[in-house]
Design a protein around this motif. Structure first.
Motif, PDB file in Angstrom:
ATOM      1  N   ALA A 272      -9.224   8.226  -0.140  1.00  0.00           N
ATOM      2  CA  ALA A 272      -8.546   9.087   0.831  1.00  0.00           C
ATOM      3  C   ALA A 272      -9.441  10.245   1.250  1.00  0.00           C
ATOM      4  O   ALA A 272      -9.481  10.618   2.423  1.00  0.00           O
ATOM      5  CB  ALA A 272      -7.241   9.606   0.250  1.00  0.00           C
TER       6      ALA A 272
ATOM      7  N   THR B  34      -4.798   6.264   3.665  1.00  0.00           N
ATOM      8  CA  THR B  34      -4.383   5.337   2.614  1.00  0.00           C
ATOM      9  C   THR B  34      -4.675   5.929   1.248  1.00  0.00           C
ATOM     10  O   THR B  34      -5.776   6.401   0.995  1.00  0.00           O
ATOM     11  CB  THR B  34      -5.122   3.994   2.772  1.00  0.00           C
ATOM     12  OG1 THR B  34      -4.786   3.439   4.035  1.00  0.00           O
ATOM     13  CG2 THR B  34      -4.747   3.021   1.670  1.00  0.00           C
TER      14      THR B  34
ATOM     15  N   GLU C 255       0.844  -1.195   0.000  1.00  0.00           N
ATOM     16  CA  GLU C 255       0.000   0.000   0.000  1.00  0.00           C
ATOM     17  C   GLU C 255       0.877   1.242   0.000  1.00  0.00           C
ATOM     18  O   GLU C 255       2.070   1.178   0.293  1.00  0.00           O
ATOM     19  CB  GLU C 255      -0.922   0.035   1.219  1.00  0.00           C
ATOM     20  CG  GLU C 255      -0.183   0.297   2.518  1.00  0.00           C
ATOM     21  CD  GLU C 255      -1.079   0.706   3.666  1.00  0.00           C
ATOM     22  OE1 GLU C 255      -2.023   1.487   3.461  1.00  0.00           O
ATOM     23  OE2 GLU C 255      -0.818   0.249   4.782  1.00  0.00           O
TER      24      GLU C 255
ATOM     25  N   THR D 273      -8.378   1.808  -3.451  1.00  0.00           N
ATOM     26  CA  THR D 273      -8.371   3.009  -2.613  1.00  0.00           C
ATOM     27  C   THR D 273      -9.225   2.849  -1.359  1.00  0.00           C
ATOM     28  O   THR D 273      -9.251   3.734  -0.513  1.00  0.00           O
ATOM     29  CB  THR D 273      -8.869   4.241  -3.403  1.00  0.00           C
ATOM     30  OG1 THR D 273     -10.207   3.991  -3.840  1.00  0.00           O
ATOM     31  CG2 THR D 273      -7.963   4.532  -4.578  1.00  0.00           C
TER      32      THR D 273
ATOM     33  N   GLU E 222       1.181  10.392   5.840  1.00  0.00           N
ATOM     34  CA  GLU E 222       1.183  10.496   7.302  1.00  0.00           C
ATOM     35  C   GLU E 222       1.632  11.893   7.693  1.00  0.00           C
ATOM     36  O   GLU E 222       2.517  12.467   7.058  1.00  0.00           O
ATOM     37  CB  GLU E 222       2.124   9.454   7.898  1.00  0.00           C
ATOM     38  CG  GLU E 222       2.197   9.480   9.403  1.00  0.00           C
ATOM     39  CD  GLU E 222       2.944   8.277   9.974  1.00  0.00           C
ATOM     40  OE1 GLU E 222       2.402   7.159   9.902  1.00  0.00           O
ATOM     41  OE2 GLU E 222       4.058   8.477  10.494  1.00  0.00           O
TER      42      GLU E 222
ATOM     43  N   VAL F 156      -6.618  -3.250   2.776  1.00  0.00           N
ATOM     44  CA  VAL F 156      -6.636  -2.240   1.717  1.00  0.00           C
ATOM     45  C   VAL F 156      -6.990  -2.937   0.416  1.00  0.00           C
ATOM     46  O   VAL F 156      -6.421  -3.969   0.089  1.00  0.00           O
ATOM     47  CB  VAL F 156      -5.248  -1.559   1.562  1.00  0.00           C
ATOM     48  CG1 VAL F 156      -5.275  -0.567   0.408  1.00  0.00           C
ATOM     49  CG2 VAL F 156      -4.819  -0.883   2.841  1.00  0.00           C
TER      50      VAL F 156
ATOM     51  N   THR G 198      -2.998   9.291   9.509  1.00  0.00           N
ATOM     52  CA  THR G 198      -2.608   8.605   8.276  1.00  0.00           C
ATOM     53  C   THR G 198      -3.818   8.459   7.372  1.00  0.00           C
ATOM     54  O   THR G 198      -4.951   8.373   7.849  1.00  0.00           O
ATOM     55  CB  THR G 198      -2.026   7.196   8.542  1.00  0.00           C
ATOM     56  OG1 THR G 198      -3.016   6.402   9.185  1.00  0.00           O
ATOM     57  CG2 THR G 198      -0.784   7.258   9.398  1.00  0.00           C
TER      58      THR G 198
ATOM     59  N   THR H 155     -12.302   9.006   3.860  1.00  0.00           N
ATOM     60  CA  THR H 155     -11.929   8.284   5.067  1.00  0.00           C
ATOM     61  C   THR H 155     -12.416   8.995   6.328  1.00  0.00           C
ATOM     62  O   THR H 155     -12.279  10.201   6.460  1.00  0.00           O
ATOM     63  CB  THR H 155     -10.403   8.092   5.134  1.00  0.00           C
ATOM     64  OG1 THR H 155     -10.013   7.339   3.995  1.00  0.00           O
ATOM     65  CG2 THR H 155      -9.983   7.360   6.387  1.00  0.00           C
TER      66      THR H 155
ATOM     67  N   TYR I 237       0.586   5.242   1.582  1.00  0.00           N
ATOM     68  CA  TYR I 237      -0.221   6.111   2.440  1.00  0.00           C
ATOM     69  C   TYR I 237       0.505   7.409   2.733  1.00  0.00           C
ATOM     70  O   TYR I 237       1.703   7.544   2.480  1.00  0.00           O
ATOM     71  CB  TYR I 237      -0.622   5.405   3.736  1.00  0.00           C
ATOM     72  CG  TYR I 237       0.523   5.025   4.658  1.00  0.00           C
ATOM     73  CD1 TYR I 237       0.933   5.867   5.674  1.00  0.00           C
ATOM     74  CD2 TYR I 237       1.170   3.800   4.527  1.00  0.00           C
ATOM     75  CE1 TYR I 237       1.969   5.510   6.533  1.00  0.00           C
ATOM     76  CE2 TYR I 237       2.193   3.432   5.376  1.00  0.00           C
ATOM     77  CZ  TYR I 237       2.586   4.293   6.378  1.00  0.00           C
ATOM     78  OH  TYR I 237       3.603   3.934   7.212  1.00  0.00           O
TER      79      TYR I 237
END
Length: 152
Positions: free
Chosen positions: A106, A132, A51, A85, A55, A82, A130, A109, A53
């Motif tokens: 993203a 993804t 994946e 997306t 952060e 995951v 974070t 989320t 991501y």
């Protein structure tokens, strides 16, 4: 201040995995870049796939910012799935716990049980977020994460 990683790549197969990313260290509120940071992670457990991501780590006080820039090692345990997306995850770390986080992208989320306009809770002077970006991965792992900071 804060440390931001625009892209962290993570992958694993069977019982071992790892992650790596480079980011910038910012002095707030001026948003001045004062250094760079590497994130290096090793994990063990049930893991397969990869994946990418993003952060960001916020620091509560100047002392917390300084402690981070001197080098930092953290431990954690997490579970994550995951698919492209879409992602679902939860984790407990020495940098703070994350509730169940779910989203189809993203931008979509959300953290389950989060309160709108709530003040973030800092753990050891840090608050980590974070998101993804994409991948295909499942994991239930224990990990160690090291930050190598180079100040300008």
């Amino acid at each position: 201040g804060c440390a931001a990683f625009s892209s962290v790549a993570k992958g694993g197969i069977f019982i071992v995995g790892g992650a790596y990313g480079k980011g910038s260290v910012y002095k707030l509120p001026a948003e001045e870049v004062v250094g760079t940071v590497e994130l290096i992670q090793a994990c063990g457990g049930w893991v397969l796939g990869g994946e990418v991501y993003q952060e960001i780590i916020f620091f509560q006080t100047e002392a917390d910012f300084t402690r981070f820039t001197e080098g930092n090692f953290e431990f954690g345990a997490d579970a994550k799935v995951v698919a492209l997306t879409a992602a679902a995850s939860t984790k407990a770390t020495t940098m703070g716990n994350q509730g169940i986080q779910v989203g189809l992208s993203a931008d979509d989320t959300q953290v389950a049980g989060s309160i709108k306009n709530a003040v973030p809770e800092y753990t050891k002077g840090m608050k980590v977020f974070t998101v993804t970006l994409g991948g295909l991965m499942y994991q239930a792992t224990i990990s160690g994460q090291k930050f190598n900071v180079t100040m300008k």
